[in-house]
Design a protein around this motif. Structure first.
Motif, PDB file in Angstrom:
ATOM      1  N   ARG A   1      27.470 -29.905 -67.206  1.00  0.00           N
ATOM      2  CA  ARG A   1      26.857 -28.690 -67.172  1.00  0.00           C
ATOM      3  C   ARG A   1      25.290 -29.101 -67.274  1.00  0.00           C
ATOM      4  NH1 ARG A   1      31.223 -28.287 -68.601  1.00  0.00           N
ATOM      5  NH2 ARG A   1      30.785 -29.531 -70.327  1.00  0.00           N
ATOM      6  N   MET A   2      24.490 -28.783 -66.296  1.00  0.00           N
ATOM      7  CA  MET A   2      23.104 -28.839 -66.431  1.00  0.00           C
ATOM      8  C   MET A   2      22.409 -27.578 -66.601  1.00  0.00           C
ATOM      9  SD  MET A   2      22.484 -32.442 -64.230  1.00  0.00           S
ATOM     10  CE  MET A   2      20.866 -32.420 -64.335  1.00  0.00           C
ATOM     11  N   VAL A   3      21.662 -27.361 -67.418  1.00  0.00           N
ATOM     12  CA  VAL A   3      21.120 -25.689 -67.396  1.00  0.00           C
ATOM     13  C   VAL A   3      19.627 -25.607 -67.157  1.00  0.00           C
ATOM     14  CG1 VAL A   3      23.248 -25.266 -69.098  1.00  0.00           C
ATOM     15  CG2 VAL A   3      20.772 -25.825 -69.921  1.00  0.00           C
ATOM     16  N   SER A   4      19.083 -24.645 -66.895  1.00  0.00           N
ATOM     17  CA  SER A   4      17.802 -24.213 -66.678  1.00  0.00           C
ATOM     18  C   SER A   4      17.387 -23.780 -68.058  1.00  0.00           C
ATOM     19  CB  SER A   4      17.335 -23.228 -65.403  1.00  0.00           C
ATOM     20  OG  SER A   4      17.661 -21.978 -66.120  1.00  0.00           O
ATOM     21  N   THR A   5      15.817 -23.574 -68.225  1.00  0.00           N
ATOM     22  CA  THR A   5      15.453 -23.126 -69.445  1.00  0.00           C
ATOM     23  C   THR A   5      15.552 -21.360 -69.297  1.00  0.00           C
ATOM     24  OG1 THR A   5      13.417 -22.623 -68.117  1.00  0.00           O
ATOM     25  CG2 THR A   5      13.382 -24.584 -69.580  1.00  0.00           C
ATOM     26  N   GLU A   6      15.965 -20.913 -68.228  1.00  0.00           N
ATOM     27  CA  GLU A   6      16.521 -19.567 -68.076  1.00  0.00           C
ATOM     28  C   GLU A   6      18.202 -19.289 -68.192  1.00  0.00           C
ATOM     29  OE1 GLU A   6      14.631 -18.155 -64.513  1.00  0.00           O
ATOM     30  OE2 GLU A   6      12.592 -18.376 -65.335  1.00  0.00           O
ATOM     31  N   ALA A   7      18.544 -20.087 -68.327  1.00  0.00           N
ATOM     32  CA  ALA A   7      20.071 -20.124 -68.540  1.00  0.00           C
ATOM     33  C   ALA A   7      20.711 -19.609 -69.868  1.00  0.00           C
ATOM     34  CB  ALA A   7      20.783 -21.570 -68.379  1.00  0.00           C
ATOM     35  N   THR A   8      21.644 -18.641 -69.734  1.00  0.00           N
ATOM     36  CA  THR A   8      22.410 -18.046 -70.833  1.00  0.00           C
ATOM     37  C   THR A   8      23.825 -18.102 -70.584  1.00  0.00           C
ATOM     38  OG1 THR A   8      20.672 -16.702 -71.455  1.00  0.00           O
ATOM     39  CG2 THR A   8      22.773 -16.090 -72.437  1.00  0.00           C
ATOM     40  N   MET A   9      24.606 -18.752 -71.667  1.00  0.00           N
ATOM     41  CA  MET A   9      26.072 -18.758 -71.687  1.00  0.00           C
ATOM     42  C   MET A   9      26.778 -18.113 -72.791  1.00  0.00           C
ATOM     43  SD  MET A   9      26.630 -22.738 -70.152  1.00  0.00           S
ATOM     44  CE  MET A   9      28.397 -22.415 -70.513  1.00  0.00           C
ATOM     45  N   GLY A  10      27.747 -17.483 -72.477  1.00  0.00           N
ATOM     46  CA  GLY A  10      28.367 -16.792 -73.655  1.00  0.00           C
ATOM     47  C   GLY A  10      29.791 -16.235 -73.297  1.00  0.00           C
ATOM     48  N   GLU A  11      30.803 -16.478 -74.472  1.00  0.00           N
ATOM     49  CA  GLU A  11      32.146 -16.138 -74.192  1.00  0.00           C
ATOM     50  C   GLU A  11      31.949 -14.526 -74.586  1.00  0.00           C
ATOM     51  OE1 GLU A  11      35.097 -17.598 -73.236  1.00  0.00           O
ATOM     52  OE2 GLU A  11      34.010 -19.281 -72.669  1.00  0.00           O
ATOM     53  N   THR A  12      31.720 -13.763 -73.843  1.00  0.00           N
ATOM     54  CA  THR A  12      31.551 -12.420 -74.128  1.00  0.00           C
ATOM     55  C   THR A  12      32.636 -11.400 -73.999  1.00  0.00           C
ATOM     56  OG1 THR A  12      30.801 -11.964 -71.740  1.00  0.00           O
ATOM     57  CG2 THR A  12      28.942 -12.514 -73.531  1.00  0.00           C
ATOM     58  N   PHE A  13      33.944 -12.052 -73.868  1.00  0.00           N
ATOM     59  CA  PHE A  13      35.071 -11.228 -73.694  1.00  0.00           C
ATOM     60  C   PHE A  13      35.296 -10.083 -75.060  1.00  0.00           C
ATOM     61  CE2 PHE A  13      35.666 -15.125 -71.308  1.00  0.00           C
ATOM     62  CZ  PHE A  13      36.231 -14.557 -70.149  1.00  0.00           C
ATOM     63  N   ILE A  14      35.042 -10.597 -76.195  1.00  0.00           N
ATOM     64  CA  ILE A  14      35.241 -10.078 -77.309  1.00  0.00           C
ATOM     65  C   ILE A  14      34.471  -8.478 -77.372  1.00  0.00           C
ATOM     66  CG2 ILE A  14      33.554 -10.960 -78.930  1.00  0.00           C
ATOM     67  CD1 ILE A  14      36.990 -10.331 -80.059  1.00  0.00           C
ATOM     68  N   ASP A  15      33.391  -8.663 -76.682  1.00  0.00           N
ATOM     69  CA  ASP A  15      32.576  -7.510 -76.603  1.00  0.00           C
ATOM     70  C   ASP A  15      33.106  -6.099 -75.598  1.00  0.00           C
ATOM     71  OD1 ASP A  15      30.638  -8.878 -77.628  1.00  0.00           O
ATOM     72  OD2 ASP A  15      29.468  -9.433 -75.765  1.00  0.00           O
ATOM     73  N   VAL A  16      34.117  -6.637 -74.823  1.00  0.00           N
ATOM     74  CA  VAL A  16      34.936  -5.428 -74.444  1.00  0.00           C
ATOM     75  C   VAL A  16      36.273  -5.448 -74.776  1.00  0.00           C
ATOM     76  CG1 VAL A  16      33.631  -5.461 -72.358  1.00  0.00           C
ATOM     77  CG2 VAL A  16      35.475  -7.119 -72.344  1.00  0.00           C
ATOM     78  N   GLY A  17      36.574  -6.136 -76.044  1.00  0.00           N
ATOM     79  CA  GLY A  17      37.890  -6.066 -76.495  1.00  0.00           C
ATOM     80  C   GLY A  17      38.688  -6.893 -75.906  1.00  0.00           C
ATOM     81  N   PHE A  18      38.418  -7.937 -75.182  1.00  0.00           N
ATOM     82  CA  PHE A  18      39.402  -9.096 -74.577  1.00  0.00           C
ATOM     83  C   PHE A  18      39.317 -10.317 -75.277  1.00  0.00           C
ATOM     84  CE2 PHE A  18      39.658  -7.420 -69.868  1.00  0.00           C
ATOM     85  CZ  PHE A  18      40.361  -6.189 -70.313  1.00  0.00           C
ATOM     86  N   VAL A  19      40.264 -11.229 -74.561  1.00  0.00           N
ATOM     87  CA  VAL A  19      40.212 -12.472 -74.999  1.00  0.00           C
ATOM     88  C   VAL A  19      39.707 -13.478 -73.820  1.00  0.00           C
ATOM     89  CG1 VAL A  19      42.222 -12.261 -76.656  1.00  0.00           C
ATOM     90  CG2 VAL A  19      42.528 -12.993 -74.496  1.00  0.00           C
ATOM     91  N   PRO A  20      39.472 -14.795 -74.040  1.00  0.00           N
ATOM     92  CA  PRO A  20      39.050 -15.483 -72.964  1.00  0.00           C
ATOM     93  C   PRO A  20      40.335 -15.552 -72.123  1.00  0.00           C
ATOM     94  CG  PRO A  20      38.185 -16.443 -74.784  1.00  0.00           C
ATOM     95  CD  PRO A  20      38.942 -15.221 -75.362  1.00  0.00           C
ATOM     96  N   GLY A  21      40.381 -15.094 -70.917  1.00  0.00           N
ATOM     97  CA  GLY A  21      41.878 -14.996 -70.334  1.00  0.00           C
ATOM     98  C   GLY A  21      41.966 -16.265 -69.239  1.00  0.00           C
ATOM     99  N   ASP A  22      40.868 -16.914 -68.973  1.00  0.00           N
ATOM    100  CA  ASP A  22      41.072 -17.765 -67.847  1.00  0.00           C
ATOM    101  C   ASP A  22      40.536 -19.038 -68.313  1.00  0.00           C
ATOM    102  OD1 ASP A  22      38.252 -16.932 -68.340  1.00  0.00           O
ATOM    103  OD2 ASP A  22      37.945 -15.979 -66.402  1.00  0.00           O
ATOM    104  N   GLY A  23      40.709 -19.612 -69.458  1.00  0.00           N
ATOM    105  CA  GLY A  23      40.642 -20.876 -69.841  1.00  0.00           C
ATOM    106  C   GLY A  23      39.525 -21.159 -71.151  1.00  0.00           C
ATOM    107  N   GLY A  24      38.784 -20.279 -71.427  1.00  0.00           N
ATOM    108  CA  GLY A  24      37.627 -20.467 -72.576  1.00  0.00           C
ATOM    109  C   GLY A  24      38.213 -20.983 -73.745  1.00  0.00           C
ATOM    110  N   ALA A  25      39.377 -20.447 -74.300  1.00  0.00           N
ATOM    111  CA  ALA A  25      39.890 -20.743 -75.600  1.00  0.00           C
ATOM    112  C   ALA A  25      40.632 -22.201 -75.479  1.00  0.00           C
ATOM    113  CB  ALA A  25      40.960 -19.743 -75.928  1.00  0.00           C
ATOM    114  N   TYR A  26      40.951 -22.493 -74.355  1.00  0.00           N
ATOM    115  CA  TYR A  26      41.480 -24.089 -74.226  1.00  0.00           C
ATOM    116  C   TYR A  26      40.389 -25.079 -74.092  1.00  0.00           C
ATOM    117  CZ  TYR A  26      43.789 -27.963 -71.503  1.00  0.00           C
ATOM    118  OH  TYR A  26      44.243 -29.238 -71.344  1.00  0.00           O
ATOM    119  N   LEU A  27      39.281 -24.722 -73.322  1.00  0.00           N
ATOM    120  CA  LEU A  27      38.121 -25.563 -73.042  1.00  0.00           C
ATOM    121  C   LEU A  27      37.069 -25.790 -74.037  1.00  0.00           C
ATOM    122  CD1 LEU A  27      37.726 -24.317 -69.225  1.00  0.00           C
ATOM    123  CD2 LEU A  27      38.828 -26.624 -70.033  1.00  0.00           C
TER     124      LEU A  27
END
Length: 262
Positions: free
Chosen positions: A124-150
């Motif tokens: 991963r290479m990011v810009s100064t304007e990049a923002t990353m977040g595992e935001t599933f919890i904000d909507v009452g979800f879990v990382p359903g597509d690999g986040g909890a594994y990766l």
């Protein structure tokens, strides 16, 4: 190429794949999910492609799921829900299984499923304007597509739990500090920097690179003896390639090798 996925070839052996729904911040709908998988699989079948850069058109990398055009809903029966979530999982599965390295150029928001897509990439290479977040919890979800594994494999269990349990977002240089990105670039320089790094990877012997990616990807799932067995088989494959012969010849002749991927 589809209406929502665009592919460019900045150099002979690098393909840049754009998520191309800028008006929706490249949020995933079914067309983008399936189109991205199809394009990546097509590139993997192209022997001239030795590295892929994945980025987003406009101001975002991928803002997650398109809430106005979701491929799954709570009212679905389980089989249909499993299929809908499987479309997201297929993106991660495909990136991880590609034989070539994939560099995510995260140019803006990479949230929820978009974050997991970036995590699935080899770099991963990011810009100064990049923002990353595992935001599933904000909507009452879990990382359903690999986040909890990766994520734990990249930052460790405790930090992964902090990001997943709180939905905390990281931006710019923070992503480098947390081990989620190899570099942070000025926004206008990001894609060129990612393509330059990808081009450097294409100078390596493709078969050895593919075998190395496979060995590293499976390293958390196999024991040491199994890892030794798989490494022996991979080394044997590499030892019989023309590229190995070329590397030895180039060393003896004190010149740079020219690899062909065979």
């Amino acid at each position: 190429m589809t209406d929502v996925v665009r592919v460019e070839r900045p150099t002979e052996h690098v393909a840049t794949v754009w998520l191309d729904r800028p008006d929706a911040m490249n949020a995933y709908n079914e067309a983008l999910l399936t189109g991205l998988v199809a394009e990546l699989e097509s590139l993997d079948d192209d022997d001239s492609v030795r590295a892929v850069v994945l980025t987003g058109a406009g101001e975002a990398f991928c803002a997650g799921v398109d809430l106005t055009d979701m491929p799954l809903t709570p009212e679905m029966d389980f089989a249909d829900y499993e299929h809908g979530l499987g479309l997201f999982q297929d993106v991660v599965r495909t990136i991880r299984s590609l034989s070539v390295p994939v560099v995510a150029a995260v140019n803006g928001y990479a949230l929820g499923a978009g974050c997991d897509t970036a995590l699935a990439c080899d770099f991963r290479m990011v810009s100064t304007e990049a923002t990353m977040g595992e935001t599933f919890i904000d909507v009452g979800f879990v990382p359903g597509d690999g986040g909890a594994y990766l994520l734990p494999r990249l930052v460790g269990e405790e930090r992964a739990k902090e990001l997943i349990f709180t939905g905390k977002k990281l931006s710019g240089e923070e992503l480098v500090e947390w081990g989620l990105a190899r570099s942070c670039e000025p926004a206008g320089d990001l894609r060129e920097a990612a393509e330059s790094f990808a081009a450097a990877l294409t100078e390596q012997p493709p078969i050895a690179l593919a075998q190395s990616k496979r060995l590293v990807n499976e390293s958390h799932e196999v024991d040491l003896e199994t890892a030794f067995d798989h490494a022996t088989r991979a080394q044997r494959i590499c030892s019989q390639t023309r590229d190995h012969e070329e590397a030895v010849a180039a060393f003896r002749e004190d010149r740079e090798p020219e690899f062909e991927g065979r």
